[in-house]
Design a protein around this motif. Sequence first.
Motif, mmCIF file in Angstrom:
data_model
loop_
_atom_site.group_PDB
_atom_site.id
_atom_site.type_symbol
_atom_site.label_atom_id
_atom_site.label_comp_id
_atom_site.label_asym_id
_atom_site.label_seq_id
_atom_site.Cartn_x
_atom_site.Cartn_y
_atom_site.Cartn_z
ATOM 1 N N GLY A 61 0.778 -1.230 0.000
ATOM 2 C CA GLY A 61 0.000 0.000 0.000
ATOM 3 C C GLY A 61 0.806 1.273 0.000
ATOM 4 N N GLU A 63 1.354 4.339 -1.314
ATOM 5 C CA GLU A 63 0.574 5.164 -2.234
ATOM 6 C C GLU A 63 1.401 6.219 -2.951
ATOM 7 N N THR A 64 2.685 6.337 -2.588
ATOM 8 C CA THR A 64 3.524 7.319 -3.283
ATOM 9 C C THR A 64 4.149 6.723 -4.547
ATOM 10 N N GLU A 101 -5.422 11.477 -10.590
ATOM 11 C CA GLU A 101 -6.317 10.544 -9.903
ATOM 12 C C GLU A 101 -7.085 9.696 -10.913
ATOM 13 N N SER A 106 -2.293 8.246 -6.831
ATOM 14 C CA SER A 106 -2.914 8.690 -5.584
ATOM 15 C C SER A 106 -2.594 10.155 -5.286
ATOM 16 N N SER A 108 -1.564 11.372 -2.569
ATOM 17 C CA SER A 108 -0.328 11.469 -1.785
ATOM 18 C C SER A 108 0.901 11.446 -2.685
#
Length: 221
Positions: A61, A63-64, A101, A106, A108
């Motif tokens: 996970g 997200e970067t 998006e 993401s 982030s």
Amino acid sequence: FFMMESEPMYCAEQINIPENLGEILKAYAKEVIRQQPDNVFEFSARYFAQLDQNEEGMEQGDETLVSQDALIGIVAECMDKGGATRGAEEVEVQRMVELCEQHGISPSAVEQALMVLLPATPDAGGPAPINWRRLVVALCAQVVGVEDVKGFVRLLLDPTMFGDDNGRIAKTEFIQLFNWWSSVDPGITAEAKAGLFAALASSEVEIMTYQDFLDAFKEAA
């Protein structure tokens, strides 16, 4: 000599081909052809070890992280005059966030890239429009598989990114994109960048290839 043990196969029904095997081998073969490693075995070991590490990061996970396919989609849409940005070079930051998006990047990950590009400002009107190419360059630092400057340049020259059908790019455009990259890659010193640009300036080549970059990079070292 190491031999893998395997069960004998007597019919086609025993062969179970993983769903993503074709994509993995295609990407791998593409990198081998591009980089022309002296030792294919060592290169392959590093390539698949890094691929596995990046896959674990995605599964956990992070997200970067950004996928190359997502960036390719953004580049294609921004270059399309009928696309979301109408062919404009300068785009409102919020519009780029929304576009990212839509392509699976993401908030982030975008925020991390923007922190490098846009200084904090108390301006109530929000940040000024940003050059979408510059944001894409910053996001390249978060792409799975891009470990260093050579990886960035290989991605940059991909025909689905900024390279032409033969993986070439105008030298002036490359210098601009690389200049932006140097602001997000702490490994690129001012001296190294100046040396690279000087080596490129001394070359008569106007449309450059990855090999032209490697030659200039080596000369600047």
